[in-house]
Design a protein around this motif. Structure first.
Motif, PDB file in Angstrom:
ATOM      1  N   SER A   3       0.808  -1.221   0.000  1.00  0.00           N
ATOM      2  CA  SER A   3       0.000   0.000   0.000  1.00  0.00           C
ATOM      3  C   SER A   3       0.846   1.277   0.000  1.00  0.00           C
ATOM      4  O   SER A   3       0.303   2.374  -0.140  1.00  0.00           O
ATOM      5  CB  SER A   3      -0.927   0.013   1.213  1.00  0.00           C
ATOM      6  OG  SER A   3      -0.181  -0.039   2.421  1.00  0.00           O
ATOM      7  N   LEU A   4       2.166   1.146   0.151  1.00  0.00           N
ATOM      8  CA  LEU A   4       3.037   2.310   0.194  1.00  0.00           C
ATOM      9  C   LEU A   4       3.664   2.566  -1.166  1.00  0.00           C
ATOM     10  O   LEU A   4       3.910   1.643  -1.936  1.00  0.00           O
ATOM     11  CB  LEU A   4       4.150   2.114   1.232  1.00  0.00           C
ATOM     12  CG  LEU A   4       3.724   1.920   2.688  1.00  0.00           C
ATOM     13  CD1 LEU A   4       4.951   1.820   3.582  1.00  0.00           C
ATOM     14  CD2 LEU A   4       2.805   3.043   3.156  1.00  0.00           C
ATOM     15  N   THR A   5       3.944   3.825  -1.438  1.00  0.00           N
ATOM     16  CA  THR A   5       4.629   4.187  -2.673  1.00  0.00           C
ATOM     17  C   THR A   5       6.099   3.786  -2.594  1.00  0.00           C
ATOM     18  O   THR A   5       6.609   3.404  -1.532  1.00  0.00           O
ATOM     19  CB  THR A   5       4.547   5.693  -2.934  1.00  0.00           C
ATOM     20  OG1 THR A   5       5.290   6.373  -1.910  1.00  0.00           O
ATOM     21  CG2 THR A   5       3.111   6.182  -2.956  1.00  0.00           C
ATOM     22  N   GLN A  18       7.792   5.939  -0.050  1.00  0.00           N
ATOM     23  CA  GLN A  18       7.415   5.569   1.308  1.00  0.00           C
ATOM     24  C   GLN A  18       8.067   4.256   1.735  1.00  0.00           C
ATOM     25  O   GLN A  18       8.469   4.099   2.889  1.00  0.00           O
ATOM     26  CB  GLN A  18       5.894   5.471   1.416  1.00  0.00           C
ATOM     27  CG  GLN A  18       5.196   6.823   1.322  1.00  0.00           C
ATOM     28  CD  GLN A  18       3.688   6.697   1.138  1.00  0.00           C
ATOM     29  OE1 GLN A  18       3.191   5.660   0.654  1.00  0.00           O
ATOM     30  NE2 GLN A  18       2.955   7.724   1.528  1.00  0.00           N
ATOM     31  N   ASN A  19       8.181   3.293   0.813  1.00  0.00           N
ATOM     32  CA  ASN A  19       8.863   2.041   1.129  1.00  0.00           C
ATOM     33  C   ASN A  19      10.342   2.279   1.412  1.00  0.00           C
ATOM     34  O   ASN A  19      10.902   1.699   2.339  1.00  0.00           O
ATOM     35  CB  ASN A  19       8.705   1.042  -0.020  1.00  0.00           C
ATOM     36  CG  ASN A  19       7.510   0.127   0.151  1.00  0.00           C
ATOM     37  OD1 ASN A  19       7.504  -0.758   0.996  1.00  0.00           O
ATOM     38  ND2 ASN A  19       6.480   0.367  -0.657  1.00  0.00           N
ATOM     39  N   ILE A  20      10.963   3.133   0.620  1.00  0.00           N
ATOM     40  CA  ILE A  20      12.390   3.402   0.807  1.00  0.00           C
ATOM     41  C   ILE A  20      12.649   4.061   2.154  1.00  0.00           C
ATOM     42  O   ILE A  20      13.608   3.718   2.862  1.00  0.00           O
ATOM     43  CB  ILE A  20      12.922   4.279  -0.340  1.00  0.00           C
ATOM     44  CG1 ILE A  20      12.933   3.486  -1.649  1.00  0.00           C
ATOM     45  CG2 ILE A  20      14.325   4.803  -0.021  1.00  0.00           C
ATOM     46  CD1 ILE A  20      13.237   4.325  -2.870  1.00  0.00           C
ATOM     47  N   VAL A  37       3.316   2.319  -6.756  1.00  0.00           N
ATOM     48  CA  VAL A  37       3.256   1.304  -5.704  1.00  0.00           C
ATOM     49  C   VAL A  37       3.890   0.025  -6.248  1.00  0.00           C
ATOM     50  O   VAL A  37       4.060  -0.128  -7.472  1.00  0.00           O
ATOM     51  CB  VAL A  37       1.802   1.048  -5.249  1.00  0.00           C
ATOM     52  CG1 VAL A  37       1.231   2.285  -4.582  1.00  0.00           C
ATOM     53  CG2 VAL A  37       0.936   0.588  -6.403  1.00  0.00           C
ATOM     54  N   PRO A  38       4.257  -0.923  -5.380  1.00  0.00           N
ATOM     55  CA  PRO A  38       4.974  -2.112  -5.851  1.00  0.00           C
ATOM     56  C   PRO A  38       4.291  -2.873  -6.978  1.00  0.00           C
ATOM     57  O   PRO A  38       4.970  -3.406  -7.867  1.00  0.00           O
ATOM     58  CB  PRO A  38       5.085  -2.960  -4.579  1.00  0.00           C
ATOM     59  CG  PRO A  38       5.169  -1.950  -3.484  1.00  0.00           C
ATOM     60  CD  PRO A  38       4.233  -0.851  -3.906  1.00  0.00           C
ATOM     61  N   ALA A  39       2.961  -2.934  -6.973  1.00  0.00           N
ATOM     62  CA  ALA A  39       2.252  -3.682  -8.011  1.00  0.00           C
ATOM     63  C   ALA A  39       2.464  -3.091  -9.399  1.00  0.00           C
ATOM     64  O   ALA A  39       2.242  -3.781 -10.409  1.00  0.00           O
ATOM     65  CB  ALA A  39       0.764  -3.735  -7.685  1.00  0.00           C
ATOM     66  N   GLN A  40       2.883  -1.858  -9.472  1.00  0.00           N
ATOM     67  CA  GLN A  40       3.134  -1.199 -10.755  1.00  0.00           C
ATOM     68  C   GLN A  40       4.577  -1.355 -11.233  1.00  0.00           C
ATOM     69  O   GLN A  40       4.948  -0.795 -12.260  1.00  0.00           O
ATOM     70  CB  GLN A  40       2.791   0.292 -10.638  1.00  0.00           C
ATOM     71  CG  GLN A  40       1.323   0.569 -10.337  1.00  0.00           C
ATOM     72  CD  GLN A  40       1.059   2.032 -10.064  1.00  0.00           C
ATOM     73  OE1 GLN A  40       1.675   2.635  -9.181  1.00  0.00           O
ATOM     74  NE2 GLN A  40       0.151   2.617 -10.828  1.00  0.00           N
ATOM     75  N   GLN A  86      13.150  -5.018  -6.481  1.00  0.00           N
ATOM     76  CA  GLN A  86      14.388  -5.298  -5.760  1.00  0.00           C
ATOM     77  C   GLN A  86      15.266  -4.052  -5.668  1.00  0.00           C
ATOM     78  O   GLN A  86      15.983  -3.851  -4.686  1.00  0.00           O
ATOM     79  CB  GLN A  86      15.148  -6.442  -6.437  1.00  0.00           C
ATOM     80  CG  GLN A  86      16.266  -7.046  -5.597  1.00  0.00           C
ATOM     81  CD  GLN A  86      15.789  -7.667  -4.297  1.00  0.00           C
ATOM     82  OE1 GLN A  86      15.245  -6.968  -3.424  1.00  0.00           O
ATOM     83  NE2 GLN A  86      15.965  -8.967  -4.166  1.00  0.00           N
ATOM     84  N   ARG A  87      15.195  -3.169  -6.658  1.00  0.00           N
ATOM     85  CA  ARG A  87      15.901  -1.894  -6.583  1.00  0.00           C
ATOM     86  C   ARG A  87      15.352  -1.042  -5.434  1.00  0.00           C
ATOM     87  O   ARG A  87      16.102  -0.342  -4.751  1.00  0.00           O
ATOM     88  CB  ARG A  87      15.779  -1.139  -7.906  1.00  0.00           C
ATOM     89  CG  ARG A  87      16.597  -1.737  -9.038  1.00  0.00           C
ATOM     90  CD  ARG A  87      16.221  -1.109 -10.379  1.00  0.00           C
ATOM     91  NE  ARG A  87      16.989  -1.670 -11.471  1.00  0.00           N
ATOM     92  CZ  ARG A  87      18.132  -1.169 -11.959  1.00  0.00           C
ATOM     93  NH1 ARG A  87      18.618  -0.057 -11.441  1.00  0.00           N
ATOM     94  NH2 ARG A  87      18.766  -1.754 -12.945  1.00  0.00           N
TER      95      ARG A  87
END
Length: 260
Positions: free
Chosen positions: A117-119, A122-124, A156-159, A166-167
């Motif tokens: 759910s995070l961009t 936001q994940n980084i 988001v990760p799904a995109q 992995q990057r």
């Protein structure tokens, strides 16, 4: 004591009293009790110098994942000493150990472990937010540029493709400027070309950013990006290679499999 320093190039060896990045002394890890107990690590002693890239290899069941988990404070050894720099990990309580992992270590796993759910941004920056810290915008911009995600921060990760995810994980591992990055089969879910790109980023983190990387892998090609490789069998470090090549790593693995 089996020592990574004897397998790495001389300039990478600790000098002038500098503590190694990671040090294990007589580390044993057993699962279960009594006759059913399984020894995953058996009196492992090793020092990993700062600013080096070390590959940890071995046949299935050799103890390499347990090695990484104990070295990174994700699992506690049954006996022995584990140090990150000058800090002893094996006696820390869970709360300070968690804080130490968030601030002084970075992690890259095969499964990416991103929050859906995070961009990307936001994940980084998640490890910083968990510490109550704000991101240094200049360092964030530089890190994102290094991993080639400057145009993807709002995705988001799904995109993203697997390689792009992995990057993100590598950028997340770098964002706190950790003392050590632990990578567990980071290319296992990637196609060969994408795997090469990811390995090049980890190599760059060592060469350009002076990070220390410890990577568990089964892939001789991946190990060839490292400064040194250590090989486990039966829960013990049995040999090592300086400046490993894919052919030399493959030959060593073949010998270990025959011996097993």
């Amino acid at each position: 004591m089996t020592d990574v320093r004897c397998w790495t190039q001389q300039p990478h060896s600790p000098a002038g009293g500098i503590a190694p990045a990671v040090r294990l002394r007589e580390v044993t890890k057993r699962y279960g009790k009594g006759a059913q107990a399984v020894t995953a690590l058996d009196r492992v002693s090793v020092e990993i110098p700062q600013g080096t890239f070390t590959a940890v290899m071995g046949p299935s069941g050799s103890g390499k994942s347990t090695f990484l988990h104990c070295a990174a404070g994700l699992d506690r050894p049954t006996s022995g000493s584990v140090r990150l720099g000058s800090t002893e990990l094996s006696h820390l309580k869970e709360a300070p150990l968690t804080r130490l992992r968030r601030g002084r270590m970075g992690f890259v796993f095969q499964a990416f472990n991103l929050v859906p759910s995070l961009t990307v941004e936001q994940n980084i920056t998640l490890p910083l937010r968990l510490q109550g810290r704000r991101a240094d915008r200049q360092w964030l911009t530089e890190t994102v540029a290094r991993v080639g995600l400057s145009e993807r921060l709002r995705h988001v990760p799904a995109q993203l493709s697997g390689g792009q995810q992995q990057r993100v994980a590598i950028a997340r591992a770098l964002i706190t400027r950790p003392e050590v990055i632990f990578a567990d089969e980071p290319t296992g879910a990637l196609d060969p070309q994408t795997a090469q790109d990811v390995l090049a980023l980890l190599r760059q983190a060592v060469t350009d950013l002076h990070q220390t990387v410890v990577m568990v892998t089964h892939d001789p090609v991946a190990a060839a990006h490292a400064d040194s490789a250590v090989f486990l069998a039966g829960g013990r470090i049995v040999t090592g290679l300086a400046a490993p090549t894919a052919d030399r790593v493959a030959a060593t693995m073949a010998q270990l499999r025959r011996a097993a």
